[in-house]
Design an enzyme around this catalytic site. Sequence first.
Site, PDB file in Angstrom:
ATOM      1  N   CYS A   1       1.310   0.705   5.798  1.00  0.00           N
ATOM      2  CA  CYS A   1       0.783   2.058   5.646  1.00  0.00           C
ATOM      3  C   CYS A   1       0.288   2.329   4.234  1.00  0.00           C
ATOM      4  O   CYS A   1       1.062   2.729   3.360  1.00  0.00           O
ATOM      5  CB  CYS A   1       1.866   3.060   6.027  1.00  0.00           C
ATOM      6  SG  CYS A   1       1.330   4.763   5.854  1.00  0.00           S
TER       7      CYS A   1
ATOM      8  N   CYS B   1       0.801   5.865   2.993  1.00  0.00           N
ATOM      9  CA  CYS B   1       2.154   6.241   2.575  1.00  0.00           C
ATOM     10  C   CYS B   1       2.477   5.640   1.204  1.00  0.00           C
ATOM     11  O   CYS B   1       3.181   6.252   0.416  1.00  0.00           O
ATOM     12  CB  CYS B   1       3.205   5.715   3.557  1.00  0.00           C
ATOM     13  SG  CYS B   1       2.754   5.853   5.271  1.00  0.00           S
ATOM     14  N   ASP B   2       2.004   4.413   0.939  1.00  0.00           N
ATOM     15  CA  ASP B   2       2.518   3.671  -0.212  1.00  0.00           C
ATOM     16  C   ASP B   2       1.531   3.433  -1.350  1.00  0.00           C
ATOM     17  O   ASP B   2       1.935   3.273  -2.490  1.00  0.00           O
ATOM     18  CB  ASP B   2       3.034   2.301   0.259  1.00  0.00           C
ATOM     19  CG  ASP B   2       4.138   2.465   1.290  1.00  0.00           C
ATOM     20  OD1 ASP B   2       4.988   3.342   1.089  1.00  0.00           O
ATOM     21  OD2 ASP B   2       4.122   1.757   2.296  1.00  0.00           O
TER      22      ASP B   2
END
Length: 410
Positions: A204, A207-208
């Site tokens: 992801c 997300c990261d």
Amino acid sequence: MCMRNNWSAKVFIPWVMGGGLFLLSLIALRMGCKNMQGGGMNAPERDMAASNASLENIFNIESIFDKPNVYPLVIVGSGPAGLTAAIYGAREKLQPLIFRGGEPGGLLMKTTDVTNWPGEKVIIGRDLIERLNEQVEAVGVEWRDDSVVSIDVSEWPYAIQTDSDEEGQRVVYALTIVIATGASSLKLGVPGEDKYWGSGVTTCAICDASLKSNLSKTAVVVGGGDSAIEEAMQSAAHQKQVTVLVRKDRLRAAASMQQQAKKISNIDFKFNVEVKEVLGGMVQRDIDGTSIPSLQMTGVRLYNNKTGEESIFPAQMLFLAIGHIPNTEFVKDILELDSAGYIKLQPGSQETSVKGIFAAGEVSDHRYRQAITSAGYGAAAGLDAVAFLQKVGFNSDVSQKLERLKKESR
Ligand code: NDP
């Protein structure tokens, strides 16, 4: 109790399929005789009558009052398919219950710009789910953040076992169920992937990639489809350099997405390469001013499937975008699945191999896999559930009695 007898799943499922067919044949024969005597039913009317009769014979509506926690419609999964099924159920006053599971909202929560949702030129995936949630809440849908562990189909209403912390909430009973648990990202299965999971390896980018600690890093994305391009574009906004590693000599992604990515100066592509290992080690990481030793990936070992050469490619982040696996583990013993693990549907409907259980979205669709098609399948599953309930004799009187009993038991 609700089936006529307390049968086991082994007996029940084949009975529903096999015995149901037998019943249908008998009824069809009877209807045929009626027609010969001038009964006057046309074929669709006859099918409907036959189908109604057999379902009512199998599913005893009176028995639903014997159980606690009975819901006319339970939806498992909270992506576009599940949420849309809930909207359709709520329109018919079925007061649906949604189990949102461990990742509420599903894959859309990890998507940035959605440009193919009708009526929206562009909308962030998370915002789209947020709007659907608001709509679902406004029509009175109940939801829980628990996951469903198993479903017992040996009796109807079906018993749904959840991982709820509250003992009294662990089992709910459902007259109909829509499975909309979607699909999860696939992993490569190479050495180092698990070891460096969360220490550089992730599925992801949204997300990261933007975490402060990752801004100066270089990244690789594995895959050649739309997801790979999305991950690359999301990561390129934050990483110095992003290289997409493609195992074939071409991308599979949509031409428009390829074009977009190729315009971004810090994205490049390597073709005919396969990741054979994720490499790394311990590094000193500064956490709140303290230097702490921690695991960190430092690169990947690549194999060029055209030349046979192997090489080390330095990178501190790896985003996997190599496809998905359907989340069907919890129904694999009760529903018919295809060879890839997707739920098999009866032709022309969202009905699974068990009557009263329907599926929608990526859990049963590996062809289209779009947010909008998932929503469409969710609508169809909701409508199929409504039709099933009508056929087994669920009406407003039954609904009111069920609600009254539920309130009294609280
Ligand atoms: P896809 O199945 O489309 O693509 C997977 C990619 O990963 C392929 O290029 C495949 O290679 C590659 N791959 C598979 N296994 C490996 C492996 N072991 N090693 C290296 N590469 C591998 O999956 P996506 O997740 O990209 O897309 C799924 C669906 O979701 C599609 O329908 C897509 O259109 C949709 N989608 C739409 C988006 C949007 O509209 N904004 C965004 C993201 C997804 P090969 O080609 O060789 O098989």
